[in-house]
Design an enzyme around this catalytic site. Structure first.
Site, PDB file in Angstrom:
ATOM      1  N   ARG A 140       0.869  -1.312  -0.229  1.00  0.00           N
ATOM      2  CA  ARG A 140       0.238   0.235  -0.430  1.00  0.00           C
ATOM      3  C   ARG A 140       1.160   1.249   0.212  1.00  0.00           C
ATOM      4  O   ARG A 140       1.895   1.160   0.638  1.00  0.00           O
ATOM      5  CB  ARG A 140      -0.668   0.042   1.479  1.00  0.00           C
ATOM      6  CG  ARG A 140      -1.684   1.490   1.958  1.00  0.00           C
ATOM      7  CD  ARG A 140      -2.613   1.259   2.700  1.00  0.00           C
ATOM      8  NE  ARG A 140      -3.977  -0.193   1.954  1.00  0.00           N
ATOM      9  CZ  ARG A 140      -5.332   0.758   2.984  1.00  0.00           C
ATOM     10  NH1 ARG A 140      -5.121   1.212   4.175  1.00  0.00           N
ATOM     11  NH2 ARG A 140      -6.031  -0.277   2.606  1.00  0.00           N
ATOM     12  N   HIS A 161      -7.919   0.534  -5.312  1.00  0.00           N
ATOM     13  CA  HIS A 161      -7.792  -0.726  -4.547  1.00  0.00           C
ATOM     14  C   HIS A 161      -8.379  -2.088  -4.803  1.00  0.00           C
ATOM     15  O   HIS A 161      -9.782  -2.183  -4.285  1.00  0.00           O
ATOM     16  CB  HIS A 161      -8.508  -0.016  -2.536  1.00  0.00           C
ATOM     17  CG  HIS A 161      -8.570  -1.092  -1.183  1.00  0.00           C
ATOM     18  ND1 HIS A 161      -7.802  -1.935  -2.119  1.00  0.00           N
ATOM     19  CD2 HIS A 161      -8.756  -0.500  -0.382  1.00  0.00           C
ATOM     20  CE1 HIS A 161      -7.808  -2.482  -0.268  1.00  0.00           C
ATOM     21  NE2 HIS A 161      -8.108  -1.439   0.316  1.00  0.00           N
TER      22      HIS A 161
HETATM   23  N1   CP Z   1     -11.013  -0.820   3.433  1.00  0.00           N
HETATM   24  C1   CP Z   1      -9.811  -0.781   3.272  1.00  0.00           C
HETATM   25  O1   CP Z   1      -8.717  -0.922   2.737  1.00  0.00           O
HETATM   26  O2   CP Z   1      -9.558  -0.969   5.103  1.00  0.00           O
HETATM   27  P1   CP Z   1      -8.254  -0.944   6.010  1.00  0.00           P
HETATM   28  O3   CP Z   1      -7.851   0.850   5.675  1.00  0.00           O
HETATM   29  O4   CP Z   1      -8.039  -0.702   6.977  1.00  0.00           O
HETATM   30  O5   CP Z   1      -6.952  -1.701   5.219  1.00  0.00           O
END
Ligand code: CP
Length: 321
Positions: A124, A152
């Site tokens: 990420r 995402h």
């Molecule tokens: N939905 C999601 O990406 O949550 P996080 O940011 O906690 O990974």
């Protein structure tokens, strides 16, 4: 870097098959169905206390490289790898605790990591396009766990999986998106994915300053997807099978003008169709009142739990080599 041009070039290359970077990689229905079938099978075994998948990634390893905060994505990926018998090396705050602080480029970091011979890298990053840059130098599969306001993809896969489980189909749906549609990467990824399926009609509800970006609008027009844009959540609530609520992306500079933002409460859900569901990628702020949580329409915690099985299915296929 022109991210759109680089992404198009990447999507056209055979190498793109080794990585998960963008939901535009999932244009065919069959690969989605295969992932979801495997996710169902894994979920069934785990829930029945069986251990058939517990060693399939024995000896395999995943590096999770997170330059931005995460609860669900990082932990579900790490749990997924662990439950498949693989091992995990994790940098949960790579922006602060990796050599990026000393000025190392992302490309050099990935080259170095590949030298340690992981089987998959999950990353990420706050910058749009960073996982694509990583994939171009990586010798192992890279999975985009969220890049800036761009994409995402694994969230979108678990979102569609959830829709399929809750509603029983992934096409001919009426899906409403509400919130910060300009900066929300989950909306972008899911809108692309829904555009590849048959007969879905999309409704986008946002204040003027948070409207959808033009590139998605153009993509939907190219694919002849029916969509409508509005600022009025009330008029969309009775129309949809799925309401996909998103939070204000404060960390990307979004602010609610005059302090107001959409809030879904009990009165709102009373206007929704029987059998419809409410989804949210989470984390939630104030946009869904906690009084909604006990309603059967509230699917967001079931949705986040599904992330484990979808990510197990993805890792099962990608890390086995
Ligand atoms: N939905 C999601 O990406 O949550 P996080 O940011 O906690 O990974």
């Amino acid at each position: 870097m022109d991210i759109e041009a680089a992404t198009r070039e990447f999507l056209a290359s055979p190498e793109s098959r080794n990585h998960i970077i963008d939901t535009r990689q999932f244009k065919e229905r069959r690969p989605l169905e295969e992932v979801f079938r495997l996710a169902d099978k894994i979920a069934g075994e785990i829930k029945a206390g069986k251990t058939g998948y517990a060693r399939v990634l024995d000896g395999k390893s995943m590096i999770s490289l997170f330059y931005e905060p995460s609860t669900r994505t990082r932990l579900s990926f790490e749990m997924a790898m662990t439950k498949l018998g693989g091992s995990v090396i994790s940098t949960e705050n790579a922006a602060e605790f990796s050599s990026a602080v000393k000025g190392e480029s992302l490309e050099d970091t990935i080259r170095v990591i590949c030298g340690y011979e992981p089987d998959v890298i999950v990353m990420r990053h706050r910058e749009n396009g960073a996982p694509l840059r990583a994939a171009t130098v990586s010798t192992v599969p890279v999975i985009n766990a969220g890049d800036g306001s761009n994409q995402h993809p694994t969230q979108a896969l678990l979102d569609i999986y959830t829709v399929q489980k809750e509603i029983g189909r992934m096409d001919s749906l009426r899906v409403g998106f509400v919130g910060d549609l300009k900066k929300g990467r989950t909306v972008r990824s899911l809108a692309y994915l829904l555009s590849h399926l048959e007969g879905n009609r999309l409704f986008f509800v946002a204040p003027e300053s948070m409207r959808l970006e033009d590139d998605i609008r153009s993509y939907m027009k190219e694919r002849r997807v029916e969509f409508e844009e509005s600022e009025d959540l009330g008029e969309v609530l009775p129309e949809v099978d799925v309401l996909y609520v998103t939070r204000l992306q404060k960390e990307r500079g979004s602010t609610a003008q005059d302090g107001s933002y959409y809030v879904l409460d009990r009165k709102g859900i009373a206007r929704m169709r029987p059998g419809s569901i409410i989804m949210h990628p989470l984390p939630r702020n104030e946009e869904i009142h906690p009084e909604v949580d006990s309603d059967p329409k509230a699917a967001y915690f079931r949705q986040s739990a599904n992330g484990l099985y979808v990510r197990m299915a993805l890792l099962h296929d990608m890390a086995r080599g």
